[in-house]
Motif scaffolding. Structure first.
Motif, PDB file in Angstrom:
ATOM      1  N   UNK B 336       0.801  -1.226   0.000  1.00  9.73           N
ATOM      2  CA  UNK B 336       0.000   0.000   0.000  1.00  9.73           C
ATOM      3  C   UNK B 336       0.830   1.270   0.000  1.00  9.73           C
ATOM      4  N   UNK B 337       0.210   2.299   0.579  1.00  7.18           N
ATOM      5  CA  UNK B 337       0.834   3.618   0.634  1.00  7.18           C
ATOM      6  C   UNK B 337       1.628   3.683   1.934  1.00  7.18           C
ATOM      7  N   UNK B 338       2.839   4.141   1.867  1.00  8.17           N
ATOM      8  CA  UNK B 338       3.657   4.116   3.089  1.00  8.17           C
ATOM      9  C   UNK B 338       4.766   5.152   3.034  1.00  8.17           C
ATOM     10  N   UNK B 339       5.308   5.435   4.187  1.00  7.51           N
ATOM     11  CA  UNK B 339       6.549   6.205   4.216  1.00  7.51           C
ATOM     12  C   UNK B 339       7.441   5.682   5.332  1.00  7.51           C
ATOM     13  N   UNK B 340       8.712   5.819   5.100  1.00 14.27           N
ATOM     14  CA  UNK B 340       9.702   5.291   6.035  1.00 14.27           C
ATOM     15  C   UNK B 340      10.081   6.404   7.017  1.00 14.27           C
ATOM     16  N   UNK B 341       9.897   6.133   8.272  1.00 13.79           N
ATOM     17  CA  UNK B 341      10.299   7.144   9.253  1.00 13.79           C
ATOM     18  C   UNK B 341      11.795   7.031   9.533  1.00 13.79           C
ATOM     19  N   UNK B 342      12.228   5.794   9.683  1.00 16.75           N
ATOM     20  CA  UNK B 342      13.645   5.585   9.985  1.00 16.75           C
ATOM     21  C   UNK B 342      14.057   4.193   9.520  1.00 16.75           C
ATOM     22  N   UNK B 343      15.206   4.117   8.920  1.00 18.39           N
ATOM     23  CA  UNK B 343      15.718   2.811   8.504  1.00 18.39           C
ATOM     24  C   UNK B 343      17.193   2.777   8.863  1.00 18.39           C
ATOM     25  N   UNK B 344      17.588   1.785   9.638  1.00 23.26           N
ATOM     26  CA  UNK B 344      18.983   1.760  10.094  1.00 23.26           C
ATOM     27  C   UNK B 344      19.595   0.370   9.887  1.00 23.26           C
ATOM     28  N   UNK B 345      20.898   0.383   9.740  1.00 23.87           N
ATOM     29  CA  UNK B 345      21.657  -0.866   9.755  1.00 23.87           C
ATOM     30  C   UNK B 345      22.703  -0.706  10.849  1.00 23.87           C
ATOM     31  N   UNK B 346      22.626  -1.529  11.843  1.00 22.14           N
ATOM     32  CA  UNK B 346      23.498  -1.426  13.017  1.00 22.14           C
ATOM     33  C   UNK B 346      23.452  -0.016  13.601  1.00 22.14           C
ATOM     34  N   UNK B 347      22.266   0.555  13.614  1.00 23.59           N
ATOM     35  CA  UNK B 347      22.080   1.869  14.232  1.00 23.59           C
ATOM     36  C   UNK B 347      22.388   3.043  13.331  1.00 23.59           C
ATOM     37  N   UNK B 348      22.987   2.767  12.173  1.00 21.56           N
ATOM     38  CA  UNK B 348      23.327   3.875  11.271  1.00 21.56           C
ATOM     39  C   UNK B 348      22.203   4.078  10.269  1.00 21.56           C
ATOM     40  N   UNK B 349      21.857   5.345  10.051  1.00 22.90           N
ATOM     41  CA  UNK B 349      20.745   5.651   9.143  1.00 22.90           C
ATOM     42  C   UNK B 349      21.040   5.238   7.715  1.00 22.90           C
ATOM     43  N   UNK B 350      20.060   4.649   7.077  1.00 21.38           N
ATOM     44  CA  UNK B 350      20.192   4.297   5.656  1.00 21.38           C
ATOM     45  C   UNK B 350      19.285   5.230   4.859  1.00 21.38           C
ATOM     46  N   UNK B 351      19.787   5.687   3.723  1.00 17.81           N
ATOM     47  CA  UNK B 351      18.988   6.589   2.887  1.00 17.81           C
ATOM     48  C   UNK B 351      18.449   5.837   1.681  1.00 17.81           C
ATOM     49  N   UNK B 352      17.158   6.083   1.437  1.00 19.12           N
ATOM     50  CA  UNK B 352      16.525   5.464   0.271  1.00 19.12           C
ATOM     51  C   UNK B 352      17.163   6.022  -1.001  1.00 19.12           C
ATOM     52  N   UNK B 353      17.461   5.161  -1.914  1.00 20.05           N
ATOM     53  CA  UNK B 353      18.077   5.586  -3.174  1.00 20.05           C
ATOM     54  C   UNK B 353      19.585   5.623  -3.091  1.00 20.05           C
ATOM     55  N   UNK B 354      20.119   5.651  -1.876  1.00 21.40           N
ATOM     56  CA  UNK B 354      21.578   5.666  -1.710  1.00 21.40           C
ATOM     57  C   UNK B 354      22.020   4.333  -1.104  1.00 21.40           C
ATOM     58  N   UNK B 355      21.443   4.025   0.053  1.00 20.50           N
ATOM     59  CA  UNK B 355      21.863   2.812   0.761  1.00 20.50           C
ATOM     60  C   UNK B 355      20.955   1.623   0.471  1.00 20.50           C
ATOM     61  N   UNK B 356      19.772   1.904  -0.001  1.00 20.86           N
ATOM     62  CA  UNK B 356      18.884   0.817  -0.411  1.00 20.86           C
ATOM     63  C   UNK B 356      17.980   1.309  -1.532  1.00 20.86           C
ATOM     64  N   UNK B 357      17.430   0.362  -2.264  1.00 18.49           N
ATOM     65  CA  UNK B 357      16.695   0.717  -3.488  1.00 18.49           C
ATOM     66  C   UNK B 357      15.215   0.429  -3.345  1.00 18.49           C
ATOM     67  N   UNK B 358      14.446   1.249  -4.034  1.00 20.55           N
ATOM     68  CA  UNK B 358      13.019   0.967  -4.144  1.00 20.55           C
ATOM     69  C   UNK B 358      12.835   0.271  -5.487  1.00 20.55           C
ATOM     70  N   UNK B 359      12.547  -1.028  -5.429  1.00 15.54           N
ATOM     71  CA  UNK B 359      12.427  -1.787  -6.683  1.00 15.54           C
ATOM     72  C   UNK B 359      11.104  -1.478  -7.364  1.00 15.54           C
ATOM     73  N   UNK B 360      10.061  -1.336  -6.565  1.00 19.97           N
ATOM     74  CA  UNK B 360       8.778  -0.854  -7.057  1.00 19.97           C
ATOM     75  C   UNK B 360       8.035  -0.261  -5.863  1.00 19.97           C
ATOM     76  N   UNK B 361       6.773   0.080  -6.054  1.00 21.38           N
ATOM     77  CA  UNK B 361       6.047   0.803  -5.006  1.00 21.38           C
ATOM     78  C   UNK B 361       6.076   0.085  -3.664  1.00 21.38           C
ATOM     79  N   UNK B 362       6.153  -1.227  -3.692  1.00 19.15           N
ATOM     80  CA  UNK B 362       6.015  -1.991  -2.443  1.00 19.15           C
ATOM     81  C   UNK B 362       7.206  -2.874  -2.129  1.00 19.15           C
TER      82      UNK B 362
END
Lengths: 448, 398
Positions: B336-362
């Protein structure tokens, strides 16, 4: 001695337009290597033979009646003069079963060593363990065995035997490929041959294999000389090569000791989780596959472990129980489920139930409320040994709050509706703790 | 070994005197099949082209082509004169006799000719398969790739000698009898680079291995091969087929790694072969929070929530028990419709498009480098996703 696989070399004169048989030889098998898998009914066979060829066209006939060889896996490679030996094709002639014919163009005459590889079903291995706890149950002597079984229809004499631990991805079962009427089937038509299926079903009494264990330091046939085992990780698998060779005629099994570790420190762990185990306490024997526990050299594939306990000075034993366990990577914890017990007791009691904070809508119907349950958990260790007890409590909702009372340390949140309490109890002792669980309902969940 | 099968297809040349209304029929010859081509470039049908020499007489000739025990598409049958095409040798018509697997060509001839004709038709139950065998080196950086062509002839017809054509590569001569299967090497490429991949797809694999009694969750492992010039390939599309993968064990032997079926891989595209499961990488994924946050209620006297968001936390603990490093591809799904408030790997912030990819809407894809296990134990990484699903309309549970 039964021998199902045969090889005939038929040498054809190079110039003859029509094949003229000059010579027929039956080369004996030189060496044979078996690489047996435990996650699938699958063995890679590699055998060497010395073929006598003549310059020109040669035909090599390979037949495997009454075996479980996958004909599509057959491959022959020259091990010398590879540039002078051209293996043009492998034909599966019409109206003949279990026979392949290699067309080989040779630039030389004489003996040529070749290696023939194929996959077969019917050979298997599994492992099992025997554990003997010391009387204080602080350590366990752990012995691992492997049992190799040959139901392939072929005798493999003096075979270098290798065992693979790992889960390979298979598209087809080798046994099914072996029973096809045509090696690659036929276009468009699925061929079923019931009579052959029945024949092979009778032969194929290969036990279904789960994971089987090998850890080990040494392999040896019991009562025979010790055999070293070479252990090596390859890709996602572990390869164990048993020293020397083994002869396992078809229909026979062979049991080998894979390792024997004298003192593996173990922890008696008791678990209580109503959602999983009902009201029983389940006993686990826990240790780690690492060097501190005299293990950790290789992963331990899962298998069945029978656990005994030393009873008295004269080496008598009492049977404690058995447990099968899964593949354990190096450094991973092992938890052996020995079943429900009565000598460690966990009794959760609901001591009080209250509701509060009612909310009403405009029609004065109830739209929200809280439920507060007070539990007392009594844990009793009736054994003469110290024990560790792990208690998990599952809640019916994710909207909850918990306040703990009693001597037990803090609980851990396992996931959104599960918490875990861990206790250590002295021999013949009792502990009690309590908690008040508040669950929120209706509009009372809002904002939590 | 096997008795030679008698040709089932027959051509009978019938001579009809030119100008006669009632044909004066006479058996003239039974021409032998000459050059034969088996064309296997279509996955469904195989085209056979065969050449025969017909003794044609001036005037009208009838040629009867019949078959038995073979499956020929009668509408596909074509005849082409090769020596005197055009006005000298003209195919006038084709007729089909009743209740027979046959047809009759009427050919008009300007003179008496020993005419070579090419007859082509689509024949069923003769085809080809492609299989692959790849041997990886010990460090799993490349494979020696072999591809085999498997000819299967169950057409009912023997082919003593034929030129076999695929959609690429050189034609080759091969005879194949009815019910015969032949396997031949047709592609060999050494040192084809591979990428080894471990993939955890949260929609396909169990989240919590602890909840599975005595069962490991295997992380699927694949090899990726690119069909391009850099890989020593890329000359033609690689046909789909079963691939068996082996690995050099460093002891002059190999182990079998696994098998998979590949689809057709056009030039420049990737072939991914799933070989087996890794049980030395363990992922424990848990939902730590899943709270509904009402945003709108209706005006009923007992107001109901008509729209709500969620507040969710998912954690994934990744343990590498392997002696070597691994690059784990982790696929996560948020419907569905969503937004990421926080995404971390070992406590470090990950950025969408930089540290992880959006393959499609979901679907989100993380590439997580896992160091090798060390003396202290497995290498552990912890991914945390704190997100909100928005504007959910039904199923509000108080």
């Amino acid at each position: 001695m039964k021998r199902a696989i045969t090889i005939l070399t038929v040498v054809l004169t190079a110039s003859a337009a029509n094949a003229k048989v000059d010579l027929v030889t039956l080369p004996t098998r030189g060496t044979v290597q078996l690489t047996i898998y435990n996650s699938a009914d699958l063995t890679l066979v590699r055998e060497s033979r010395a073929l006598t060829v003549k310059e020109g066209r040669n035909k090599l006939q390979f037949s495997w009646a009454n075996t479980l060889i996958d004909p599509t896996s057959l491959e022959m490679l020259p091990k010398a003069d590879a540039d002078k030996i051209d293996i043009a094709d492998l034909a599966y002639p019409p109206r003949v079963r279990n026979l392949g014919l290699w067309n080989v163009q040779s630039g030389i005459s004489g003996k040529v060593p070749v290696e023939i590889t194929y996959l077969t079903s019917g050979l298997s291995w599994r492992a099992f363990y025997m554990g003997t706890l010391t009387e204080d149950e602080k350590t366990m002597r752990l012995k691992g065995y492997v049992r190799v079984t040959n139901n392939s229809g072929e005798d493999y004499e003096n075979a270098q035997t290798r065992l693979i631990v790992g889960k390979v991805h298979m598209i087809d079962q080798i046994a099914q490929l072996a029973r096809r009427q045509y090696p690659y089937d036929r276009p468009g038509v699925e061929v079923q041959d019931d009579s052959r299926d029945k024949l092979l079903d009778a032969k194929k009494k290969v036990p279904l294999l789960g994971d089987a264990p090998i850890v080990g330091h040494l392999f040896h046939g019991e009562g025979l000389g010790r055999k070293e085992v070479k252990k090596e990780g390859l890709s996602e698998y572990f390869l164990y090569t048993i020293e020397g060779t083994e002869t396992i005629p078809t229909g026979w099994s062979k049991r080998l000791l894979s390792f024997d570790v004298d003192e593996v420190p173990v922890v008696n762990l008791y678990k209580f989780e109503q959602q999983r185990y009902g009201n029983s306490v389940v006993r686990f024997l826990s240790f780690k596959n690492d060097t501190e526990h005299e293990l950790g050299e290789t992963p331990i594939p899962g298998g069945l472990l029978k656990v005994y306990r030393g009873a008295g000075d004269k080496g008598h034993l009492s049977y404690t129980g058995q447990s099968s366990f899964k593949y354990i990577p190096v450094d991973e914890d092992v938890e052996l489920n020995l079943g429900a017990v009565a000598d460690v007791v966990v009794e959760p009691k609901l001591m009080d139930l209250k509701t509060a904070n009612y909310r009403f809508d405009r029609r004065r119907n109830i739209s929200g409320w809280d439920e507060i349950r007070t539990f007392k958990i009594e844990v009793r260790n009736t054994r003469e040994l110290p024990v560790k007890v792990e208690i998990k409590r599952n809640f019916p909702t994710q909207y909850w709050d918990l306040k703990q009372t009693g001597r037990v340390g803090n609980f851990e949140k396992e996931d959104l509706d599960t918490v875990k309490f861990t206790l250590e109890l002295e021999p013949r002792s009792k502990q009690e703790f309590g908690y008040a669980l508040t669950t929120y309902h209706g509009v009372r969940t809002e904002g939590r | 070994m096997n008795g030679k099968k008698k040709t089932i297809m027959a051509i009978v040349l019938l001579l009809a005197a030119a100008g006669l209304v009632e044909a004066r029929i006479k058996l003239v010859a039974l021409p032998e099949r000459d050059a034969t081509v088996i064309r296997l470039d279509n996955p469904q049908w195989t085209l056979i082209e065969e050449e025969r020499v017909l003794t044609l007489q001036q005037g009208l000739n009838k040629v009867d082509f019949s078959w038995k025990g073979v499956s020929i598409d009668a509408d596909s049958i074509r005849l082409k004169a090769l020596d005197h095409p055009g006005a000298n040798v003209t195919l006038l018509n084709v007729s089909y006799p009743p209740n027979e697997a046959a047809l009759v060509w009427e050919i008009s001839c300007a003179d008496n000719y020993a005419e070579t004709v090419r007859i082509s038709y689509l024949l069923r139950n003769i085809d080809r398969l492609i299989t692959y065998k790849a041997i990886a080196d010990k460090p799993e950086t490349f494979v020696d790739l072999k591809s085999y062509l498997v000819l299967r002839n169950f057409s009912g017809e023997d082919f003593d000698k034929a030129r076999v054509l695929l959609d690429y590569g050189e034609a080759f001569e091969q005879g194949i009898d009815h019910e015969e299967t032949k396997q031949m090497l047709f592609l060999k490429a050494d040192k084809v680079p591979i990428t080894k991949m471990w993939t955890f797809d949260a929609a396909k694999l169990p989240w919590d291995p602890e909840k599975l009694e005595n069962k490991n969750v295997g992380i699927p492992v694949s090899y990726r091969i690119v069909n391009d010039a850099k890989s020593g390939l890329g000359e033609f599309a690689m046909w789909g087929g079963k691939a068996r993968l082996f690995q050099d064990d460093g002891q002059e032997s190999t182990i079998f790694l696994g098998e998979d079926v590949s689809g057709m891989v056009p030039v420049g595209e990737k072939m991914e072969l799933y070989i087996g499961d890794s049980r030395d990488i363990v992922v424990t994924q848990r939902q730590m929070k899943d709270i509904q946050v009402p945003t709108h209620k209706n005006n009923d006297k007992a107001p109901k929530v008509v729209l709500y968001d969620t507040d969710e936390i998912i954690t994934a603990k990744i343990e590498n028990f392997k002696d070597g490093e691994a690059l784990l591809t982790m696929i996560q799904h948020i419907p569905g419709e969503w937004d990421m408030e926080e995404c971390t790997l070992d406590g470090k912030n990950l950025k969408l498009g930089v540290d992880y990819k959006k393959k499609n809407a979901n679907t989100l894809e993380f590439e997580i480098k896992l160091p090798a296990r060390n003396d202290d134990g497995p290498a552990v990484k912890e991914l945390m996703m704190h997100f909100h699903r928005r504007h959910l309309r039904s199923g509000y549970k108080g």
